[in-house]
Write a protein that holds these residues in place. Structure first.
Motif, mmCIF file in Angstrom:
data_model
loop_
_atom_site.group_PDB
_atom_site.id
_atom_site.type_symbol
_atom_site.label_atom_id
_atom_site.label_comp_id
_atom_site.label_asym_id
_atom_site.label_seq_id
_atom_site.Cartn_x
_atom_site.Cartn_y
_atom_site.Cartn_z
ATOM 1 N N PHE A 148 0.826 -1.205 0.000
ATOM 2 C CA PHE A 148 0.000 0.000 0.000
ATOM 3 C C PHE A 148 0.864 1.260 0.000
ATOM 4 N N ILE A 149 1.899 1.288 0.827
ATOM 5 C CA ILE A 149 2.790 2.453 0.879
ATOM 6 C C ILE A 149 3.506 2.640 -0.454
ATOM 7 N N LEU A 150 3.993 1.540 -1.027
ATOM 8 C CA LEU A 150 4.668 1.641 -2.324
ATOM 9 C C LEU A 150 3.726 2.152 -3.415
ATOM 10 N N LEU A 151 2.497 1.710 -3.401
ATOM 11 C CA LEU A 151 1.528 2.186 -4.395
ATOM 12 C C LEU A 151 1.246 3.678 -4.216
ATOM 13 N N ASN A 152 1.323 4.165 -2.992
ATOM 14 C CA ASN A 152 1.125 5.591 -2.761
ATOM 15 C C ASN A 152 2.287 6.420 -3.283
ATOM 16 N N PHE A 153 3.490 5.849 -3.351
ATOM 17 C CA PHE A 153 4.647 6.561 -3.878
ATOM 18 C C PHE A 153 4.802 6.383 -5.378
ATOM 19 N N LYS A 154 3.981 5.576 -5.978
ATOM 20 C CA LYS A 154 4.098 5.307 -7.418
ATOM 21 C C LYS A 154 3.878 6.588 -8.215
ATOM 22 N N GLY A 155 4.833 6.880 -9.086
ATOM 23 C CA GLY A 155 4.722 8.046 -9.949
ATOM 24 C C GLY A 155 5.047 9.367 -9.281
ATOM 25 N N LYS A 156 5.440 9.372 -8.020
ATOM 26 C CA LYS A 156 5.773 10.612 -7.335
ATOM 27 C C LYS A 156 7.275 10.742 -7.224
ATOM 28 N N GLU A 157 7.742 11.956 -7.294
ATOM 29 C CA GLU A 157 9.172 12.213 -7.149
ATOM 30 C C GLU A 157 9.542 12.040 -5.677
ATOM 31 N N THR A 158 10.564 11.243 -5.428
ATOM 32 C CA THR A 158 10.978 10.991 -4.053
ATOM 33 C C THR A 158 12.430 11.423 -3.889
ATOM 34 N N TYR A 159 13.127 10.782 -3.015
ATOM 35 C CA TYR A 159 14.491 11.171 -2.663
ATOM 36 C C TYR A 159 15.403 11.190 -3.877
ATOM 37 N N THR A 160 16.170 12.242 -4.010
ATOM 38 C CA THR A 160 17.203 12.297 -5.041
ATOM 39 C C THR A 160 18.464 12.827 -4.404
#
Length: 161
Positions: A148-160
């Motif tokens: 569920f958490i991974l699906l919420n981060f899908k397609g969003k820009e995260t840590y770089t």
């Protein structure tokens, strides 16, 4: 998601694989040492492969436990064997998959140092180890939470970095 260069990140990759290997051994060690508790016996009874799927669902819905675990365990028994000692390997498998999924989540949202630290903390977490060695649905709930958490981060820009 951070980019991993296998030539430059050999120490990182080795550390991650080593921690996951030790975590798997910790979960496998004394896997069938304890006897089954009442709720574990119930899960074993519900997942009997000789009964119909309808009967399995009736038994599973009559409890307040995670019926996905019972149905998954039923099909695990169909593939391998309907034996108490084999049943706990289902929880072990879900546990190792959840460690890999947790590593993937950390790779997606944080730095390499945090990935190593986070995987290490989860790998030696006593509750995660014990739930990996018991025939209970808690480990599947943790696995579903990670999905569920991974699906919420899908397609969003995260840590770089």
């Amino acid at each position: 998601m951070m980019q991993i260069n296998f030539k430059e990140d050999k120490i990182f990759i080795f550390s991650l694989v080593f921690i996951l290997f030790i975590a798997s051994i910790l979960r496998l060690y004394n896997l069938n040492f304890d006897d089954l508790w009442a709720d574990e016996i119930f899960s074993f009874w519900v997942s009997d492969p000789s009964i119909s799927l309808k009967e399995t669902l009736l038994r599973a819905f009559s409890s307040s436990l995670n019926f996905f675990f019972d149905v998954g365990l039923k099909y695990f028994h169909l593939i391998f064997d309907y034996d108490v000692y084999v049943s706990r390997y289902f929880s072990l498998l879900i546990s190792i998959l959840s460690l890999l999924l947790f590593a993937f989540l950390l790779l997606k949202i944080t730095s390499k140092e945090s990935v190593i630290f986070g995987i290490f903390i989860l790998s030696v977490n006593l509750y995660h180890i014990k739930y990996s060695q018991e025939l209970r649905s808690y480990i599947l709930t943790f696995f579903f939470t990670l999905i569920f958490i991974l699906l919420n981060f899908k397609g969003k820009e995260t840590y770089t970095k």
